[in-house]
Write a protein that holds these residues in place. Structure first.
Motif, PDB file in Angstrom:
ATOM      1  N   SER A  86     -13.371  -2.235  11.870  1.00 41.20           N
ATOM      2  CA  SER A  86     -13.814  -3.556  12.663  1.00 41.20           C
ATOM      3  C   SER A  86     -12.768  -4.401  13.035  1.00 41.20           C
ATOM      4  O   SER A  86     -12.823  -5.476  12.800  1.00 41.20           O
ATOM      5  N   VAL A  87     -11.245  -3.823  13.092  1.00 37.85           N
ATOM      6  CA  VAL A  87     -10.248  -4.665  13.010  1.00 37.85           C
ATOM      7  C   VAL A  87     -10.061  -5.557  14.316  1.00 37.85           C
ATOM      8  O   VAL A  87     -10.669  -5.257  15.225  1.00 37.85           O
ATOM      9  N   THR A  88      -9.441  -6.765  14.122  1.00 41.99           N
ATOM     10  CA  THR A  88      -9.297  -7.737  15.229  1.00 41.99           C
ATOM     11  C   THR A  88      -8.110  -8.130  15.125  1.00 41.99           C
ATOM     12  O   THR A  88      -7.122  -7.846  14.422  1.00 41.99           O
ATOM     13  N   PRO A  89      -7.259  -8.911  16.357  1.00 42.75           N
ATOM     14  CA  PRO A  89      -5.935  -9.381  16.406  1.00 42.75           C
ATOM     15  C   PRO A  89      -5.665 -10.001  14.955  1.00 42.75           C
ATOM     16  O   PRO A  89      -4.388 -10.030  14.642  1.00 42.75           O
ATOM     17  N   GLU A  90      -6.748 -10.781  14.450  1.00 43.27           N
ATOM     18  CA  GLU A  90      -6.390 -11.535  13.304  1.00 43.27           C
ATOM     19  C   GLU A  90      -5.964 -10.694  11.818  1.00 43.27           C
ATOM     20  O   GLU A  90      -5.657 -11.153  11.038  1.00 43.27           O
ATOM     21  N   ASP A  91      -6.174  -9.418  12.202  1.00 46.57           N
ATOM     22  CA  ASP A  91      -5.749  -8.496  11.080  1.00 46.57           C
ATOM     23  C   ASP A  91      -4.273  -8.128  11.293  1.00 46.57           C
ATOM     24  O   ASP A  91      -3.942  -7.021  10.284  1.00 46.57           O
ATOM     25  N   THR A  92      -3.641  -8.482  12.426  1.00 47.86           N
ATOM     26  CA  THR A  92      -2.151  -8.068  12.403  1.00 47.86           C
ATOM     27  C   THR A  92      -1.602  -8.918  11.203  1.00 47.86           C
ATOM     28  O   THR A  92      -1.713 -10.118  10.889  1.00 47.86           O
ATOM     29  N   ALA A  93      -0.713  -7.928  10.642  1.00 49.53           N
ATOM     30  CA  ALA A  93      -0.013  -8.509   9.328  1.00 49.53           C
ATOM     31  C   ALA A  93       0.867  -7.264   8.998  1.00 49.53           C
ATOM     32  O   ALA A  93       0.962  -6.239   9.288  1.00 49.53           O
ATOM     33  N   VAL A  94       1.958  -7.704   7.865  1.00 46.41           N
ATOM     34  CA  VAL A  94       2.854  -6.850   7.118  1.00 46.41           C
ATOM     35  C   VAL A  94       1.788  -6.597   6.038  1.00 46.41           C
ATOM     36  O   VAL A  94       1.410  -7.238   5.083  1.00 46.41           O
ATOM     37  N   TYR A  95       1.648  -5.082   5.712  1.00 48.37           N
ATOM     38  CA  TYR A  95       0.632  -4.863   4.526  1.00 48.37           C
ATOM     39  C   TYR A  95       1.382  -4.096   3.422  1.00 48.37           C
ATOM     40  O   TYR A  95       2.292  -3.380   3.867  1.00 48.37           O
ATOM     41  N   TYR A  96       1.380  -4.692   2.273  1.00 48.07           N
ATOM     42  CA  TYR A  96       1.861  -4.332   1.044  1.00 48.07           C
ATOM     43  C   TYR A  96       0.844  -3.495   0.183  1.00 48.07           C
ATOM     44  O   TYR A  96      -0.187  -4.001  -0.001  1.00 48.07           O
ATOM     45  N   CYS A  97       1.471  -2.588  -0.535  1.00 50.18           N
ATOM     46  CA  CYS A  97       0.834  -2.220  -1.914  1.00 50.18           C
ATOM     47  C   CYS A  97       1.579  -2.531  -3.001  1.00 50.18           C
ATOM     48  O   CYS A  97       2.797  -2.629  -2.926  1.00 50.18           O
ATOM     49  N   ALA A  98       0.943  -2.697  -4.069  1.00 50.97           N
ATOM     50  CA  ALA A  98       1.683  -3.168  -5.501  1.00 50.97           C
ATOM     51  C   ALA A  98       0.690  -2.631  -6.646  1.00 50.97           C
ATOM     52  O   ALA A  98      -0.397  -2.252  -6.730  1.00 50.97           O
ATOM     53  N   ASP A 108       6.208 -12.145  -7.941  1.00 45.41           N
ATOM     54  CA  ASP A 108       7.309 -12.195  -8.631  1.00 45.41           C
ATOM     55  C   ASP A 108       7.369 -11.320  -9.733  1.00 45.41           C
ATOM     56  O   ASP A 108       8.109 -11.431 -10.551  1.00 45.41           O
ATOM     57  N   PHE A 109       6.385 -10.424  -9.867  1.00 44.58           N
ATOM     58  CA  PHE A 109       6.188  -9.585 -11.044  1.00 44.58           C
ATOM     59  C   PHE A 109       5.703  -8.111 -10.537  1.00 44.58           C
ATOM     60  O   PHE A 109       5.212  -8.196  -9.434  1.00 44.58           O
ATOM     61  N   GLY A 110       5.889  -7.117 -11.569  1.00 50.93           N
ATOM     62  CA  GLY A 110       5.175  -6.002 -10.962  1.00 50.93           C
ATOM     63  C   GLY A 110       6.036  -5.283 -10.027  1.00 50.93           C
ATOM     64  O   GLY A 110       7.328  -5.534  -9.718  1.00 50.93           O
ATOM     65  N   SER A 111       5.552  -4.246  -9.553  1.00 53.18           N
ATOM     66  CA  SER A 111       6.260  -3.327  -8.358  1.00 53.18           C
ATOM     67  C   SER A 111       5.392  -3.502  -7.147  1.00 53.18           C
ATOM     68  O   SER A 111       4.093  -3.329  -7.127  1.00 53.18           O
ATOM     69  N   TRP A 112       6.139  -3.774  -6.072  1.00 51.67           N
ATOM     70  CA  TRP A 112       5.678  -3.754  -4.589  1.00 51.67           C
ATOM     71  C   TRP A 112       6.357  -2.642  -3.856  1.00 51.67           C
ATOM     72  O   TRP A 112       7.511  -2.477  -4.021  1.00 51.67           O
ATOM     73  N   GLY A 113       5.721  -2.339  -2.844  1.00 48.74           N
ATOM     74  CA  GLY A 113       6.186  -1.667  -1.853  1.00 48.74           C
ATOM     75  C   GLY A 113       6.925  -2.379  -0.756  1.00 48.74           C
ATOM     76  O   GLY A 113       7.018  -3.684  -0.935  1.00 48.74           O
TER      77      GLY A 113
END
Length: 122
Positions: A86-98, A108-113
């Protein structure tokens, strides 16, 4: 050295379900020592933790998004998936996994995409 890579559609229509996959390489995932997370950053705003999963399959969600979120391992077990309904325009973002040893990963720690842009628009 573990590497994470996000993939999925860059454009999703309002009311649809956003689905992203994180592919893990170069490191072991067969341990509950780590949390594998999804995080997002809307334009002009800070990072927002969405949720996390452990190797055992136990999942943890941001209460503000929990009703719309599902995180699970793919059958191959070197990929984990985010589904946000049920996404809306407010869900617009850069999405990362980590990956981190904490349920909410440290920037500032761990591993990020590297992150993937998702735009919600008709």
């Amino acid at each position: 050295q573990v590497q994470l890579q996000e993939s999925g559609p860059g454009l999703v229509k309002p009311s649809q379900t956003l689905s992203l996959t994180c592919t893990v390489s170069g490191g072991s995932i067969t341990t509950d020592y780590y949390y594998w997370s999804w995080i997002r950053q809307p334009p002009g705003k800070g990072l927002e933790w969405i949720g996390a999963i452990r190797y055992s399959g136990n999942s943890y969600y941001n209460p503000s998004l929990k009703s719309r979120t599902s995180i699970y391992w793919a059958s191959s077990k070197n990929q984990f998936t985010l589904q946000l309904s049920s996404v809306t325009p407010e869900d617009t973002a850069v999405y990362y996994c980590a990956r981190d040893t904490r349920v909410v990963p440290r920037s500032d720690f761990g591993s990020w995409g590297q992150g993937t842009q998702v735009t919600v628009s008709s």
